[in-house]
Motif scaffolding. Structure first.
Motif, PDB file in Angstrom:
ATOM      1  N   GLY A  16      -7.581   5.367  70.202  1.00 53.04           N
ATOM      2  CA  GLY A  16      -8.299   4.981  70.458  1.00 53.04           C
ATOM      3  C   GLY A  16      -8.776   3.240  69.021  1.00 53.04           C
ATOM      4  N   ARG A  17      -7.450   3.539  68.568  1.00 51.42           N
ATOM      5  CA  ARG A  17      -7.594   2.373  66.950  1.00 51.42           C
ATOM      6  C   ARG A  17      -6.640   1.396  67.019  1.00 51.42           C
ATOM      7  N   VAL A  18      -4.920   1.470  68.321  1.00 46.97           N
ATOM      8  CA  VAL A  18      -4.497   0.682  67.758  1.00 46.97           C
ATOM      9  C   VAL A  18      -4.602   0.224  69.199  1.00 46.97           C
ATOM     10  N   PRO A  19      -3.540  -1.310  69.530  1.00 46.35           N
ATOM     11  CA  PRO A  19      -3.518  -2.136  69.778  1.00 46.35           C
ATOM     12  C   PRO A  19      -2.572  -1.525  71.985  1.00 46.35           C
ATOM     13  N   PRO A  20      -2.998  -1.932  72.845  1.00 43.44           N
ATOM     14  CA  PRO A  20      -2.428  -1.622  73.721  1.00 43.44           C
ATOM     15  C   PRO A  20      -0.637  -1.485  73.570  1.00 43.44           C
ATOM     16  N   TYR A  21      -0.189  -1.925  73.255  1.00 40.04           N
ATOM     17  CA  TYR A  21       0.902  -2.731  72.449  1.00 40.04           C
ATOM     18  C   TYR A  21       1.489  -1.581  71.504  1.00 40.04           C
ATOM     19  N   LEU A  22       0.383  -1.338  70.609  1.00 42.58           N
ATOM     20  CA  LEU A  22       1.283   0.344  70.009  1.00 42.58           C
ATOM     21  C   LEU A  22       0.891   0.934  70.587  1.00 42.58           C
ATOM     22  N   THR A  23       0.391   1.749  71.748  1.00 37.13           N
ATOM     23  CA  THR A  23      -0.574   2.793  72.893  1.00 37.13           C
ATOM     24  C   THR A  23       1.049   2.889  73.572  1.00 37.13           C
ATOM     25  N   ALA A  24       1.912   1.941  73.435  1.00 36.39           N
ATOM     26  CA  ALA A  24       3.462   2.447  73.685  1.00 36.39           C
ATOM     27  C   ALA A  24       4.520   2.798  72.975  1.00 36.39           C
ATOM     28  N   ARG A  25       3.964   3.327  71.528  1.00 31.93           N
ATOM     29  CA  ARG A  25       5.192   2.891  71.208  1.00 31.93           C
ATOM     30  C   ARG A  25       5.356   4.441  69.881  1.00 31.93           C
ATOM     31  N   PRO A  26       3.981   4.929  70.717  1.00 35.82           N
ATOM     32  CA  PRO A  26       3.951   6.251  69.824  1.00 35.82           C
ATOM     33  C   PRO A  26       5.775   7.669  70.245  1.00 35.82           C
ATOM     34  N   THR A  27       6.160   8.069  69.750  1.00 34.78           N
ATOM     35  CA  THR A  27       7.037   9.308  69.279  1.00 34.78           C
ATOM     36  C   THR A  27       6.980  10.115  71.232  1.00 34.78           C
ATOM     37  N   ALA A  28       7.347  10.916  71.762  1.00 37.16           N
ATOM     38  CA  ALA A  28       7.479  12.521  72.464  1.00 37.16           C
ATOM     39  C   ALA A  28       6.571  12.921  72.108  1.00 37.16           C
ATOM     40  N   GLU A  29       6.259  13.225  70.720  1.00 42.41           N
ATOM     41  CA  GLU A  29       5.091  13.748  69.904  1.00 42.41           C
ATOM     42  C   GLU A  29       3.788  13.706  70.050  1.00 42.41           C
ATOM     43  N   GLY A  30       4.309  12.487  70.420  1.00 43.55           N
ATOM     44  CA  GLY A  30       3.227  11.402  70.246  1.00 43.55           C
ATOM     45  C   GLY A  30       2.111  10.757  68.898  1.00 43.55           C
ATOM     46  N   LEU A  31       3.449  10.360  67.888  1.00 39.85           N
ATOM     47  CA  LEU A  31       3.462  10.342  66.048  1.00 39.85           C
ATOM     48  C   LEU A  31       3.746   8.661  66.954  1.00 39.85           C
ATOM     49  N   LEU A  32       3.092   8.177  66.189  1.00 40.45           N
ATOM     50  CA  LEU A  32       2.995   6.984  65.880  1.00 40.45           C
ATOM     51  C   LEU A  32       3.762   5.975  64.512  1.00 40.45           C
ATOM     52  N   PRO A  33       4.668   6.331  64.349  1.00 37.17           N
ATOM     53  CA  PRO A  33       5.983   5.860  62.628  1.00 37.17           C
ATOM     54  C   PRO A  33       4.541   4.724  62.875  1.00 37.17           C
ATOM     55  N   THR A  34       4.893   4.415  61.239  1.00 35.88           N
ATOM     56  CA  THR A  34       4.287   3.221  60.032  1.00 35.88           C
ATOM     57  C   THR A  34       5.080   2.298  60.551  1.00 35.88           C
ATOM     58  N   GLU A  35       6.660   2.225  61.103  1.00 34.55           N
ATOM     59  CA  GLU A  35       7.064   1.521  61.481  1.00 34.55           C
ATOM     60  C   GLU A  35       7.374   0.486  62.146  1.00 34.55           C
ATOM     61  N   GLU A  36       6.593   1.769  63.470  1.00 34.82           N
ATOM     62  CA  GLU A  36       6.373   0.494  64.512  1.00 34.82           C
ATOM     63  C   GLU A  36       5.402  -0.425  64.143  1.00 34.82           C
ATOM     64  N   ILE A  37       4.726   0.284  63.763  1.00 35.47           N
ATOM     65  CA  ILE A  37       3.229  -0.964  63.633  1.00 35.47           C
ATOM     66  C   ILE A  37       3.483  -1.785  62.588  1.00 35.47           C
ATOM     67  N   ILE A  38       4.258  -1.582  61.720  1.00 36.09           N
ATOM     68  CA  ILE A  38       4.980  -3.015  60.693  1.00 36.09           C
ATOM     69  C   ILE A  38       5.786  -3.785  62.129  1.00 36.09           C
ATOM     70  N   ASP A  39       6.816  -3.319  63.043  1.00 36.91           N
ATOM     71  CA  ASP A  39       7.042  -4.391  63.851  1.00 36.91           C
ATOM     72  C   ASP A  39       6.147  -4.807  64.357  1.00 36.91           C
ATOM     73  N   TYR A  40       4.821  -4.436  64.481  1.00 38.69           N
ATOM     74  CA  TYR A  40       3.688  -4.821  65.693  1.00 38.69           C
ATOM     75  C   TYR A  40       3.329  -6.003  65.114  1.00 38.69           C
ATOM     76  N   TYR A  41       3.418  -5.446  63.295  1.00 35.23           N
ATOM     77  CA  TYR A  41       2.746  -6.847  62.619  1.00 35.23           C
ATOM     78  C   TYR A  41       3.460  -8.719  62.445  1.00 35.23           C
ATOM     79  N   GLN A  42       4.935  -7.346  62.743  1.00 40.84           N
ATOM     80  CA  GLN A  42       5.599  -8.580  61.830  1.00 40.84           C
ATOM     81  C   GLN A  42       6.332  -9.445  63.565  1.00 40.84           C
ATOM     82  N   SER A  43       5.878  -8.731  64.277  1.00 42.09           N
ATOM     83  CA  SER A  43       5.090  -9.471  66.140  1.00 42.09           C
ATOM     84  C   SER A  43       4.431 -10.228  65.994  1.00 42.09           C
TER      85      SER A  43
END
Lengths: 1198, 226
Positions: free
Chosen positions: A291-318
């Protein structure tokens, strides 16, 4: 025997008379040279004091911002010290109950808290030891002056109050202004007390008053202020070349309170927001990101539902690929914004092998926190009325139309007055449509920092979904306590009106998902018109990054270009040459040599007159000797040369003796200053300094004057025939109609007419000094007329005949035998009497109308200053309520003013003010008016009902000056500037601001500062926040109670109130002290005149021995002869006194008629009594010598 | 050298107008002449002497020394003329108390440049020897009697071999015997120096010792009727 041998022989033979001449010359030299030495001593003492106070420090940088202490490292100087220098106050409370023991709280304002380390202290034994200064103990070392004020000793606990540090400007919406947010109390234990010397007296401010220093370990102060590793001052000793270049090279963005954030930086910050304690170690659990992240990131967590910081960084960089230039001060300084944009345009980013260059587009952004956004309802309507839907505490962003996230979709672009609203799932504005009116309410601090609720209505241009570039919480700079909170309801102590009850679940859900993402956009121009302030016009500068670029080199290049282009002076990173300034200021606010020469003027004249008189007596006695020389063929010139040579020898030797006397005279004058200076202890630093140039100049000048006096005394020789001289005649006989009598008639006529004109003019001129000058001039002319009249009488008296003259008349007529001699004697007495009394008319006292609105106080009974600025409006009930003030306090109105600290421009400051203190007065104060103006420059020379408005006059298009007011005395005597003149001060940009003196206040309480309008103050000194100078208007009878109440309530801020009458009296005390010095020296001159009278009388008795012996032989009794001698004495005495007194009465006429008339009259009587006593004593001495001398032996010629 | 005085007038300003003391005095003298002038007090004797000695200027009339009008000279040259051509002896000697006898005699030499100071000093010593004071050269005037002081004054007056010697009551302050001695000394020296001598005196005895006597009556010189 040669001419020279005869000259020497004469000197020795006539040694009695010559000794008197020599002493007269010595006295003149002592006084003249002594006055010059006083000037040297003052200058020398001021310089020594300033250099002593600076210690090893040659240059210093003191900034309003806090920068890295490490900036000092690597600067080209042999000694370096980073420090925290803070203005504050100190308090010592008795550990015992005040009620029980009668001891209370002891406060000392104007304290300087110096956070230093071991590097500050000179080589050798430190106060305490190095460990203490490198540690962070809550302890302090006081200097003796502060310890004395606090009555504190080693082991006592005191509290130091300083201003807390806060990067956010306090006078902005997000600034914290309450006393508890502003003031920091540091309870410290006194470890040692330093003596009043060396670094114990350290001060960067040039002022004779001893500083009040509290030294604490730097680390302790840094820790308490939350400024680890930071400083606001750098002190340097033995500076090497290349300092400013080194400063520029060493500055980092951190020193400028700036940062350039990359997408990765912001991504990590966001990750930290989601997981503040890093419990998830970089892999954020779903419970935190859901509920706190954009839709793009909601599709990026791991199978365990963990959202790596690297994904957030990738999102920002794009998706959020830009650099941001931000300031911890919320707004970007205007020069930083300008330089940031220039730096971006100077970048050349090359990518790939193609070698193509691209220049980024810089995007200025201004965000503001609105109190609410709501559809605009018809007015009037109560807030929260049914139907009103609002979004509370919403971020609004101002951007250029083409920079907006959806700029491509807006044709035409967004206009001023239009608004774009964000739409999201729970938006309450789903039903709004373009064209609807939208009300934007926001708080904005007024000039008194009172948050004013304002409303601006916009036309809705349209709505936009919060996605893509619009979905970005990083528009808003970080604000601890708000932007780092997970929920709006948990916002911590917001500095603006905040009601958590207004926050609805929809608002919290918005915060959860979008946080500080703007909910509305308006044009940058509109945003700046509403929210720009002196701290800046934008809150961030964005530089879009092309996807093909590498971020790291881009950041590096931008940062280095930005730092290269930023001028250290704009940021206050300028070192001041303190030792140079000290030497320059040590020249003094006045030319003390000339001042004391002026004081000693009469004494010098009296001594010269005595020299002339005595030398002339000597010539009279040697008349037949000179006649003999002429008879044997000497020329007049040769005889004059002989006498002149004797005179020069006496002047040279007397002058040399006088040099020794000069040291004594100067020492006495310095002691007089030390003893009588207001706040006497302030001048304990005064010591005798011997200036060899002054000694030489004084010696030469006094010899010259003595020689000229002697030349004048011998001039008559040229007109006397040898026959006359042989007969012992040294007076040219003249009768009515002779040239000297014609001249005296002319002088008499002109003087009387002039005196009358000046007297009449005195009633019509305005201004104390002009009026005093008119009456003084009238008196002086009247004195001249009286002396001219006396001269005419004396010339006639010598030839007057009467069939039956009385003894008294005979005695009086005898004064005419030597009219010049008699005139000199009586004239000296008259002039002394006149000067001593008439100078009284210049004495300054607070007039009866002082407390009137148009008087010197402007109607204010009190003025006050605070060491820690106050950011609240002291007139607001909400602010006064905690002070627990009595009911009548409602009548008290406080006008708060801003202060740019600087040098005191009043006569209390002996240093030359290089950077005058500037006070900004509010519009309300200007409108109030009051005080008395000596003069002002109205537009086109018009007369203004309220002259204060000259501070707000229109300046010409090319005017680069700021209108300012000054006290007339301070302007004339200290600043040496007249109406229309300019004074330059350094502004916050490091450049010079020209202040044009457009008005002069008369006898005001503002001698210590220059006054400008608040608008101008904020423009030129934008970094000076808060109010430190207060004018308090209230019932006069409650002055003391008001003072106590305010000092008690605001004592922690170092608030000290002073009755305005006391302030003015302190200024007057200095001026009156100078007058008193003049009068005291004048009395010495009077004494000298009386001595001259005695000598003249004794001489006369000696000359007339034969005549007196004849009278005795004819049957006159000795008592009758005594009365004959006394009659001449009394006549000259009374003639001189009468002339002087009459002239003096005219000069002080207004004072005699005033309230102090009785006192002045009494002083006059006392003075006259003293003169009569001294003169009578001289006459009696002459008469007694008559009694004792064997007169009949004079009848024998051999 | 000759002395010619023609129609000499001298007036002094007073409160009641000018007072004429000399009213057309005439006089002629040649080198070696000696003249006594007598007259009542206030007659103008001393006034005439002062004018002849250029110590004062006449209101009208002519004074010529060998056809030269000294009053036409500039002040500097007049002083020099007085220094070298006129010797004065006053009733009150006017010796400088701070100087010795020899120094007092040499006082006129300080007024101008002297070519041979040693020679002049020797001459001064010789003069003092002539007046009988060779043993008192270093004494101060206070150590001399009235007559001795007057003899010093005489020696001083003769230092530069003046053409004209003027003596104003030279024996007025002396007792009779001393006066006689001083008067005779004056005459002897005048004859030796062959200068013109004018003596103003109240003393008929002194006047008779001179070859010629005139009397000043109402500002005019007339033959003396003894």
């Amino acid at each position: 025997m040669t001419f020279f041998q005869l000259l020497l022989r004469n000197l020795v033979y006539h040694r009695r008379g010559n000794t008197a001449v020599l002493l007269g010359a010595a006295l003149g030299t002592a006084v003249l040279t002594g006055a010059l030495l006083v000037g040297d001593s003052l200058r020398g003492s001021l310089r020594s004091l300033a250099l002593d106070q600076l210690g090893w420090v040659d240059q210093a940088l003191v900034n309003t911002r806090f920068f890295r202490a490490a900036l000092a490292d690597g600067l080209p100087a042999h000694r370096r010290c980073a420090a925290l220098l803070l203005q504050g106050s100190a308090v010592r409370e008795s550990p015992l109950s005040p009620k029980e023991k009668g001891e209370g709280v002891v406060r000392a304002g104007k304290a300087v808290v110096l956070g230093v380390d071991a590097a500050f202290w000179q080589r050798g034994p430190l106060p305490l030891d190095e460990t203490f200064w490198q540690a962070d103990a809550a302890e302090t070392v006081l200097n003796a002056h502060l310890a004395g004020l606090l009555q504190a000793k080693t082991g006592d606990t005191i509290t130091l109050y300083v201003q807390r540090s806060d990067d956010i400007p306090r006078e902005s919406l997000l600034g914290k202004r309450n006393a508890e947010d502003v003031l920091l109390a540091l309870e410290v234990k006194v470890r040692a007390v330093l003596p009043e010397q060396g670094l114990g007296r350290f001060s960067l401010k040039l002022n004779p008053a001893p500083p009040r220093n509290a030294f604490v370990p730097l680390r302790f102060l840094q820790e308490k202020l939350g400024l680890a590793g930071r400083a606001n001052a750098i002190l340097l000793g033995h500076v090497q070349p290349g300092l400013q270049e080194a400063v520029k090279k060493n500055l980092t963005l951190d020193d400028w309170n700036l940062k350039v954030t990359t997408p990765a930086d912001r991504a990590r910050a966001w990750a930290k927001f989601l997981d503040p304690r890093n419990l998830d170690q970089g892999n954020i659990k779903k419970v935190r990101w859901k509920g706190r992240v954009p839709p793009y990131l909601t599709a990026r967590p791991t199978a365990e539902g963990l959202l790596p910081t690297e994904e957030i960084i990738d999102y920002y960089q794009s998706e959020r690929r830009y650099l941001t230039l931000e300031s911890s001060q919320s707004f970007l300084d205007p020069h930083v914004e300008k330089t940031g944009r220039l730096a971006s345009r100077s970048l050349t980013w090359v990518w790939g092998k193609e070698g193509m260059a691209y220049k980024p587009n810089d995007t200025p952004v201004l965000v503001y926190l609105a109190d609410s956004i709501a559809p605009s309802l018809p007015t009037p309507h109560p807030k929260g009325a049914k139907g009103e839907v609002e979004i509370p505490y919403a971020i609004v962003a101002g951007m250029r139309p083409h920079d907006l996230p959806l700029a491509n979709e807006l044709q035409p672009p967004l206009q001023d007055g239009e608004i774009l609203l964000a739409q999201w799932t729970d938006s309450p504005f789903l039903s709004v449509k373009p064209g609807d009116k939208i009300a934007l309410r926001y708080f904005y601090p007024d000039r008194h920092n009172h948050l004013e609720l304002r409303e601006e209505t916009f036309v809705l241009r349209g709505t936009f979904p919060l996605e893509g570039r619009a979905d970005d919480p990083d528009f808003t700079p970080e604000f601890p306590g708000i932007t780092d909170k997970q929920d709006m309801a948990n916002w911590e102590n917001p500095p603006f009106p905040y009601d958590a009850k207004r926050i609805k679940p929809a608002d919290e859900s918005f915060w959860k998902r979008y946080k500080t993402t703007p909910r509305a956009y308006i044009t940058l121009a509109t945003a700046q018109s509403l929210w720009a302030n002196r701290f800046g016009k934008v809150t961030a500068l964005r530089l879009a990054l092309d996807p093909r670029w590498n971020v790291a080199p881009a950041v590096e290049e931008y940062t280095s270009k930005l730092l290269a282009m930023l001028s250290p002076a704009d940021g206050g990173f300028v070192f001041q040459p303190m030792k140079e300034a000290a030497l320059k200021a040590g020249a003094g606010s006045s030319d003390f040599s000339m001042l004391f020469l002026g004081f000693s003027f009469f004494l010098i004249v009296a001594s010269l007159l005595l020299v002339g008189l005595l030398f002339r007596l000597s010539i009279d006695r040697r008349a037949n000797e000179m006649g003999l020389l002429l008879a044997t063929g000497w020329r007049h010139g040769q005889v004059r040369r002989l006498l002149f040579g004797e005179g020069v020898a006496l002047a040279v030797v007397g002058g040399a003796l006088g040099l020794a006397g000069a040291l004594l005279y100067a020492a006495l004058m310095l002691e007089l200053l030390r003893a009588h200076w207001p706040g006497g202890e302030n001048l304990v630093f005064l010591h005798l300094h011997i200036g060899w140039l002054s000694l030489a100049a004084g010696y030469a000048a006094s010899i010259l004057m003595s020689v000229l006096t002697i030349l004048w005394a011998t001039r008559l020789l040229a007109r006397l025939s040898p026959r006359s001289l042989l007969a012992g005649e040294t007076v040219l006989t003249s009768f009515a109609g002779s040239r000297s009598t014609r001249w005296s008639s002319l002088i008499l006529g002109v003087a009387i007419v002039g005196a009358a004109c000046c007297f009449i003019a005195g009633f019509s001129v305005t201004g104390h000094e002009a009026q005093a000058g008119s009456f003084f001039g009238s008196g002086a002319l009247l004195l001249s007329a009286c002396l001219a009249l006396l001269w005419r009488w004396l010339k006639r008296a010598g030839t007057h005949s009467s069939l039956q003259p009385s003894i008294a008349l005979l005695g009086m007529r005898n004064a005419g035998r030597h009219p010049l001699r008699s005139l000199l004697t009586a004239g000296l007495l008259a002039a002394a009497t006149f000067l001593i009394v008439a100078v009284q008319s210049f004495q300054k006292e607070t007039g009866d109308d002082f407390f009137h609105k148009d008087g010197g106080s402007g109607g204010f009974p009190l003025l006050a200053e605070s060491d820690v600025p106050i950011f609240e409006d002291l007139n607001l009930p909400a602010v006064r309520k905690p002070m627990k003030l009595p009911a009548w306090f409602e009548e008290v109105q406080i006008y708060s003013c801003r202060v740019r600290a600087g040098d005191d421009t009043s006569c209390l400051n002996l240093y030359q003010p290089l950077q005058p203190r500037v006070v900004g007065v509010s519009e309300a104060f200007i409108e109030r008016g009051g005080f008395r103006f000596a003069s002002y420059l109205g537009p086109h020379g018009t007369t203004l009902e309220n002259p204060w408005t000259v501070l707000q006059q229109e300046r010409s298009e090319f005017g680069d000056w700021v209108p300012a007011l000054a006290d007339a005395s301070a302007a004339q005597w200290i600043l040496k500037v007249s109406l229309g003149g300019f004074v330059q001060v350094t502004n916050d940009q490091g450049t010079k601001t020209k202040l044009k003196i457009v008005g002069l206040l008369q006898e005001s309480i503002f001698q210590s500062e220059l006054l400008i309008a608040d608008d101008d103050f904020l423009q030129h000194f934008p970094r000076r926040e808060g109010f430190s100078f207060f004018l308090i208007d209230g019932p006069l009878e409650y002055t003391t109670q008001i003072q106590r109440a305010l000092e008690s309530a605001l004592g922690a801020q170092g608030f000290f109130a002073t009755p305005t009458v006391q302030r003015l009296e302190a200024y007057h005390a200095v001026e009156n002290m100078y007058l008193a010095t003049f009068q005291a020296l004048g009395r010495l001159g009077l004494l000298l005149g009386a001595v001259g009278l005695a000598i003249v009388l004794l001489r006369g008795v000696w000359e007339r021995r034969g005549e007196l012996a004849l009278l005795q032989a004819l049957g006159f009794r000795r008592q009758t002869l005594v009365w004959l001698v006394l009659a001449e004495n009394l006549w000259l005495l009374l003639a001189g006194l009468a002339a002087g007194t009459l002239a003096a009465l005219v000069a002080v006429a207004p004072h005699l008629a005033g309230a102090g008339g009785a006192v002045l009259g009494l002083r006059l009587l006392l003075l006259l009594g003293m003169v009569v006593a001294v003169g009578l004593a001289a006459g009696i001495a002459a008469a007694v010598s008559t009694l004792r001398a064997p007169l009949l032996s004079a009848l024998r010629r051999e | 050298m000759s002395l010619t005085v023609l129609n000499l007038w001298k007036s002094f300003p007073t409160r009641n107008g000018d007072l004429s003391i000399l009213r057309g005095a005439h006089l002629e003298m040649q080198t070696g002449d000696a003249l006594a002038i007598l007259g009542p007090s206030g007659a103008g004797k001393s006034t005439l002497l002062h004018i002849l000695g250029t110590l004062d200027r006449p209101t009208d009339g002519v004074v010529r020394f060998h056809d030269q009008d000294p009053f036409a000279l500039p002040e500097k040259e007049l002083a020099h003329f007085r220094n070298r051509n006129i010797g004065f002896i006053f009733q009150d000697h006017y010796l400088l108390p701070q100087c010795s006898v020899l120094e007092n005699v040499l006082i006129p030499s300080l007024a101008g440049v002297v070519e041979n100071r040693a020679e002049l000093e020797a001459h001064a010593r010789a003069l003092l020897e002539k007046v009988g004071l060779q043993e008192r050269l270093e004494h101060r005037p206070a150590e001399l009697s009235g007559g001795e002081r007057q003899r010093v004054a005489i020696a001083r007056a003769l230092l530069f071999h003046p053409q004209l010697v003027l003596a104003d009551e030279p024996t007025g302050n002396l007792d009779r015997r001393t006066a006689q001695a001083v008067g005779q000394l004056l005459l002897n020296l005048q004859q030796q120096e062959k200068s013109m001598l004018i003596v103003v005196t109240h003393s008929p005895e002194l006047a008779r010792t001179l070859p010629k006597q005139l009397e000043m009556i109402d500002g005019v010189l007339q033959p003396w009727k003894s």
